[in-house]
Design a protein around this motif. Structure first.
Motif, PDB file in Angstrom:
ATOM      1  N   GLY A 197      -4.798   4.306   1.272  1.00 28.52           N
ATOM      2  CA  GLY A 197      -5.761   3.598   0.442  1.00 28.52           C
ATOM      3  C   GLY A 197      -7.124   3.617   1.108  1.00 28.52           C
ATOM      4  O   GLY A 197      -7.235   3.534   2.336  1.00 28.52           O
ATOM      5  N   ILE A 232      -5.894  -3.683  -2.767  1.00 32.25           N
ATOM      6  CA  ILE A 232      -4.590  -3.024  -2.627  1.00 32.25           C
ATOM      7  C   ILE A 232      -3.537  -3.812  -3.410  1.00 32.25           C
ATOM      8  O   ILE A 232      -2.718  -3.240  -4.150  1.00 32.25           O
ATOM      9  CB  ILE A 232      -4.184  -2.949  -1.137  1.00 32.25           C
ATOM     10  N   GLN A 282       0.830  -1.199   0.000  1.00 33.44           N
ATOM     11  CA  GLN A 282       0.000   0.000   0.000  1.00 33.44           C
ATOM     12  C   GLN A 282       0.867   1.252   0.000  1.00 33.44           C
ATOM     13  O   GLN A 282       0.606   2.200  -0.744  1.00 33.44           O
ATOM     14  CB  GLN A 282      -0.915   0.042   1.224  1.00 33.44           C
ATOM     15  N   VAL A 317     -11.478   0.169  -4.297  1.00 31.65           N
ATOM     16  CA  VAL A 317     -10.215   0.806  -3.898  1.00 31.65           C
ATOM     17  C   VAL A 317     -10.137   2.234  -4.444  1.00 31.65           C
ATOM     18  O   VAL A 317     -10.457   2.500  -5.606  1.00 31.65           O
ATOM     19  CB  VAL A 317      -8.984  -0.004  -4.358  1.00 31.65           C
ATOM     20  N   TRP A 366      -7.840   6.208  -3.494  1.00 27.58           N
ATOM     21  CA  TRP A 366      -6.613   6.746  -2.905  1.00 27.58           C
ATOM     22  C   TRP A 366      -6.778   8.232  -2.659  1.00 27.58           C
ATOM     23  O   TRP A 366      -7.438   8.935  -3.428  1.00 27.58           O
ATOM     24  CB  TRP A 366      -5.414   6.527  -3.844  1.00 27.58           C
TER      25      TRP A 366
END
Length: 498
Positions: free
Chosen positions: A122, A325, A97, A285, A287
């Motif tokens: 993340g 991830i 990550q 996912v 970010w």
């Protein structure tokens, strides 16, 4: 139950028959069954129901990745039982990550040295990433106001009316006033000039969108930075910028490297991006990356030690899977800059084929721009007899899921269709879709207009006067009212929350 058969079809038939005995008696819809059923039956029951779902690859409403390589699928399944939050037990996953955060920070030109660690995390998706970024802005603003001895109970955030619903959620959940720049016909993104005019001393940040959900267009972050810098200098405020790059964050660096929208602009303090969109990972996912450590207040970071070691955590949830991830890291090292660039170029080529094909039909007006996310948003030039909502409905019988919707305020009278082009949407599929659109157009042209009945009813209901006469409405007014009727009809078919 064990089925001994070399005939696959026979075995499947027996499984279906076997499962059907339990379906009728043992699977209530609204409460847990009283008794157990065999695993084969449970599988068959659920598998049969899921067959009625749409085909993900033909779901052109979604930006979310629907295909990954088999090797990555294996990694996902091998790590599906790992809880990401157990960092002491799964230190390699944590390291992966951190590598992803650093790669994204460098991709977005963060002021981070080659040997420095970037600040980011993340998330489950861009919605959580935006919540975290918004909280950081709110807390920084509160700290600044407290230090100045000024009130800090009325924060606001400035966005365009084209923002995704997660921004509205942030504002409502965390008690921040949402100040929206309204759209207008022909201009479907936030106007930087109007945005800066809305900024006041209580503005925690201005949110710019790199890849509008409605049209895929990139907002002018560079101009916003210039105007906001000037206003900050004049007022003494320190209003920053957040870039919501959920859709465009993995597009712009590869296709438009000279475009200044990221940490090259001094006021950009944080950026979010969706790994499960053009980051090319299955859903789940996102970010968020901060410019520097100072832009993320330390007091928002929690430290826990009951999982083995001291672990910092800044998330809205706690437990979550590790698979996405790991899948993101796979894509980064598998594709590299060259691979991502190639895929995005292919997506834009398919977008070009689709756009040109629609233009050749002569029936549509293209609303989306050439520069932006690979999608095509288009409206009917003539909606006097049939609408984009009818087109969307009729295309479903070919398996295509293409959304039709009206624009936000003040452009509600514009109704469009939108096709999102992903990695797995090939040129062949684009040509097949064009063929199906032409077929649908020919069919509905032979049908009576649904609008005549709707328009007559709407006009009679709304415009009836005291003397019983019906004043004639313009074509534009009738179209606007019919569009609202269709929107209410579509909204009425939706259920639940997402």
């Amino acid at each position: 139950m064990v089925i001994s058969s070399t005939n696959t079809d026979s075995a499947e038939h027996l499984n279906c028959t076997f499962a059907s005995r339990y379906v009728r008696a043992a699977v209530p819809k609204f409460k847990m069954p009283e008794t157990s059923i065999p695993k084969e039956a449970a599988y068959q029951v659920i598998n049969d129901e899921l067959m009625l779902d749409g085909n993900p690859r033909l779901n052109l409403a979604s930006f979310v990745t629907t295909w990954m390589e088999p090797e990555c699928d294996k990694l996902i399944m091998a790590s599906v039982n790992k809880n990401y939050v157990d960092m002491d037990e799964y230190p390699v996953t944590t390291e992966l990550q951190n590598r992803c955060v650093n790669m994204i920070a460098h991709l977005f030109n963060a002021p981070v040295g080659d040997d420095e660690t970037a600040i980011g995390v993340g998330t489950v998706g861009s919605s959580e990433a935006i919540m975290l970024a918004g909280l950081a802005f709110k807390r920084k603003w509160q700290q600044r106001r407290k230090a100045q001895g000024k009130p800090y109970d009325k924060p606001n955030i400035v966005t365009g009316a084209n923002v995704q619903v997660c921004w509205e959620k942030f504002a409502r959940y965390f008690e921040v006033e949402l100040k929206e720049v309204k759209l207008r016909e022909g201009y479907y993104v936030m106007d930087p000039v109007q945005a800066v005019e809305l900024v006041d001393e209580n503005t925690i940040c201005v949110a710019a969108i790199l890849g509008s959900t409605l049209t895929g267009e990139f907002e002018n972050v560079k101009l916003l930075n210039e105007l906001l810098t000037k206003k900050n200098e004049e007022t003494g405020w320190e209003t920053p910028i957040h870039v919501d790059a959920a859709s465009g964050g993995f597009i712009a660096p590869f296709l438009y490297p000279q475009l200044e929208w990221d940490f090259r602009l001094p006021l950009v303090k944080s950026i979010n991006v969706s790994g499960h969109k053009y980051g090319l990972v299955y859903a789940g996912v996102g970010w968020v990356v901060w410019r520097t450590k100072d832009d993320l207040p330390e007091e928002l970071i929690f430290h826990i030690n009951y999982l083995g070691t001291d672990q910092p955590t800044f998330t809205l949830n706690f437990s979550k899977g590790s698979s996405q991830i790991i899948a993101q890291y796979y894509q980064f090292i598998r594709l590299g800059f060259e691979g991502y660039k190639h895929i995005m170029e292919n997506c834009m080529e398919s977008t070009r084929v689709l756009r040109e094909g629609l233009e050749k039909m002569g029936r549509f007006k293209i609303v989306s721009k050439d520069v932006g996310v690979p999608l095509v948003a288009f409206s009917l030039k003539d909606s006097s007899k049939h609408t984009v909502f009818e087109l969307s409905e009729n295309l479903r019988r070919f398996g295509w899921i293409i959304p039709a919707y009206t624009m936000p305020p003040n452009a509600e009278k514009i109704a469009v269709l939108r096709v999102v082009v992903r990695e797995d949407f090939s040129r062949n599929l684009a040509e097949r879709l064009l063929s199906n659109i032409e077929e649908v157009l020919k069919e509905i042209d032979t049908l009576p207009s649904r609008l005549s009945t709707k328009a007559a009813h709407v006009t009679a209901t709304i415009n009836e006067t005291q003397d019983g006469k019906l004043p004639k409405k313009s074509e534009t007014e009738t179209l606007e009212e019919v569009t609202r009727q269709w929107k209410r009809f579509v909204d009425g078919r939706r259920a639940g929350a997402c």
